[in-house]
Scaffold this active site. Structure first.
Site, PDB file in Angstrom:
ATOM      1  N   ASP A 260       0.851  -1.190   0.000  1.00 38.46           N
ATOM      2  CA  ASP A 260       0.000   0.000   0.000  1.00 38.46           C
ATOM      3  C   ASP A 260       0.895   1.251   0.000  1.00 38.46           C
ATOM      4  OD1 ASP A 260      -2.402   1.424   0.204  1.00 38.46           O
ATOM      5  OD2 ASP A 260      -2.355   1.412   2.405  1.00 38.46           O
TER       6      ASP A 260
ATOM      7  N   HIS B 184      -7.618  10.125   3.833  1.00 42.98           N
ATOM      8  CA  HIS B 184      -7.210   9.137   4.836  1.00 42.98           C
ATOM      9  C   HIS B 184      -7.574   9.590   6.250  1.00 42.98           C
ATOM     10  CE1 HIS B 184      -4.339   7.984   1.518  1.00 42.98           C
ATOM     11  NE2 HIS B 184      -4.896   6.832   1.825  1.00 42.98           N
TER      12      HIS B 184
ATOM     13  N   LYS C  99     -12.889  12.952   7.612  1.00 42.61           N
ATOM     14  CA  LYS C  99     -12.958  13.044   6.154  1.00 42.61           C
ATOM     15  C   LYS C  99     -13.855  14.184   5.672  1.00 42.61           C
ATOM     16  CE  LYS C  99     -12.383   8.014   5.769  1.00 42.61           C
ATOM     17  NZ  LYS C  99     -10.927   7.973   5.648  1.00 42.61           N
TER      18      LYS C  99
HETATM   19  P1  13P Z   1      -8.811   4.926   5.675  1.00 41.44           P
HETATM   20  O1  13P Z   1      -7.920   5.829   6.466  1.00 41.44           O
HETATM   21  O2  13P Z   1     -10.071   5.612   5.275  1.00 41.44           O
HETATM   22  O3  13P Z   1      -9.059   3.612   6.329  1.00 41.44           O
HETATM   23  O4  13P Z   1      -8.037   4.603   4.285  1.00 41.44           O
HETATM   24  C1  13P Z   1      -7.069   3.594   4.232  1.00 41.44           C
HETATM   25  C2  13P Z   1      -6.301   3.624   2.977  1.00 41.44           C
HETATM   26  O5  13P Z   1      -6.598   4.314   2.020  1.00 41.44           O
HETATM   27  C3  13P Z   1      -5.124   2.741   2.902  1.00 41.44           C
HETATM   28  O6  13P Z   1      -4.406   2.944   1.734  1.00 41.44           O
HETATM   29  O1  G3H Z   2      -3.240   4.983   3.674  1.00 42.31           O
HETATM   30  C1  G3H Z   2      -2.536   4.749   4.646  1.00 42.31           C
HETATM   31  C2  G3H Z   2      -2.802   3.563   5.481  1.00 42.31           C
HETATM   32  O2  G3H Z   2      -3.849   3.813   6.380  1.00 42.31           O
HETATM   33  C3  G3H Z   2      -1.553   3.089   6.144  1.00 42.31           C
HETATM   34  O3  G3H Z   2      -1.161   3.968   7.140  1.00 42.31           O
HETATM   35  O4  G3H Z   2       1.296   4.384   6.830  1.00 42.31           O
HETATM   36  O5  G3H Z   2       0.185   4.618   9.073  1.00 42.31           O
HETATM   37  O6  G3H Z   2       0.541   2.360   8.053  1.00 42.31           O
HETATM   38  P1  G3H Z   2       0.297   3.837   7.816  1.00 42.31           P
HETATM   39 ZN    ZN Z   3      -4.483   4.960   1.024  1.00 45.02          ZN
END
Ligand code: 13P
Ligand code: G3H
Ligand code: ZN
Length: 309
Positions: free
Chosen positions: A82, A180, A184
């Site tokens: 991710d 995120h 929101k």
């Molecule tokens: P949320 O913060 O809305 O859960 O989004 C997570 C996300 O986009 C991870 O890439």
């Molecule tokens: O989009 C981001 C995800 O929620 C991951 O967050 O980088 O704190 O693990 P993080």
């Molecule tokens: Zn994300």
């Protein structure tokens, strides 16, 4: 069944008009909660790891836990990076056996994003790994941008077509009003479905990804706050909007914040109600169950009622 790429999941999703859930993992309880829920619903699932999750949990631990999940279930599971920040992190994950990576070039200008994404695609595809890219910028409400600045952050449908054609990426994360985290929207939750529809017209065969798509489940926010938390005014994307996004062509919906809230609310409750409890299994077990409940509800009621593996 070994780890799979997202290709078949997305094909089915685009044909039938529903999204697949992609959930962020950091530790054993989260992985077990997600995988148990997907397994009970006989649903495919995407487990995704950010670079800070890799730093936290350490790559060998994450890989072994996901391997255990794969060995003990029969559902299609994809392992996805991710928000890959650079080529090196994508390469590390591809070499480690991930089946999908995201290269997040949204912080760069269009041309730089194209070049970086092309580089990752060039490394991933010969190795059987699929690539998610991002075009547009996800704003937070704290960014306080004016309307024309806000408009320029949304994904431009014409650019999306050019971007996909030039990079060869397999799926595209777009900006249509989500962000995120737990905050929101200030007022009513609203997404720019008109932009999504334009994008789908231009690139009908490219799976679309929605980041920042947690619901920020009100009951969990309330529970956190009741037991000493301080997250007033948190607000996310309601389930009916997510369902509509799936119907309009979003194939992957990312959820992290809802899992964080579920765990924290339930751990706080144990600490608040049983101050003498100090066996970690007592609160981490409850946290694991809460992750399972959230994921199970999402899979059964939001992403798809017909998304059987
Ligand atoms: P949320 O913060 O809305 O859960 O989004 C997570 C996300 O986009 C991870 O890439
Ligand atoms: O989009 C981001 C995800 O929620 C991951 O967050 O980088 O704190 O693990 P993080
Ligand atoms: Zn994300």
């Amino acid at each position: 069944m070994p780890l799979v790429t997202t290709t078949n999941m997305f094909e089915k999703s685009m044909k039938e008009g529903f999204a697949i859930g992609a959930f962020n993992i950091n530790n054993m309880e989260i992985i077990q909660g997600i995988v148990d829920a997907a397994s009970e619903n006989n649903s495919p699932v995407i487990l995704q790891v950010s670079s800070s999750a890799i730093k936290y949990a350490r790559m060998p631990y994450l890989l072994k836990m996901v391997e255990a999940a794969v060995e003990t279930t029969n559902i299609p599971i994809a392992l996805h990076l991710d928000h890959g920040p650079d080529f090196e992190t994508c390469k590390e994950c591809i070499d480690a056996g991930f089946t999908s990576v995201m290269i997040d070039g949204s912080k760069y200008n269009f041309e730089e994003n194209v070049e970086l994404t092309k580089e990752v695609v060039g490394y991933a595809h010969p190795r059987g790994v699929v690539v998610e890219a991002e075009l547009g910028k996800l704003a937070g409400i704290e960014d306080d941008v004016n309307v024309s600045a806000e408009d320029s952050m949304y994904t431009d449908p014409n650019q999306a077509k050019e971007f996909v054609e030039r990079t060869g990426c397999d799926s595209l994360a777009i900006a249509i009003g989500t962000s995120h985290g737990a905050y929101k929207f200030k007022g009513e939750a609203k997404l720019r479905f008109d932009i999504l529809e334009e994008i789908k017209k231009k690139i009908p065969n490219t799976p679309i990804v929605l980041h920042g798509a947690s619901t920020v489940i009100p009951e969990l926010v309330e529970m956190c706050n009741k037991y000493g938390g301080e997250i007033p005014g948190a607000k996310g994307v309601p389930n009916d909007i997510l369902k509509e996004a799936g119907r309009l062509g979003v194939s992957k919906i990312n959820v992290d914040t809802d899992l964080r809230l579920a765990m924290t609310a339930n751990i706080r409750k144990v600490f608040g109600e049983k101050p003498s409890e100090f066996d970690p299994r007592k609160y981490l077990g409850v946290a694991r169950d809460s992750v399972k409940d959230v994921v199970s509800y999402k899979i059964a009621n939001v992403f798809c009622s017909n998304n059987k593996a």
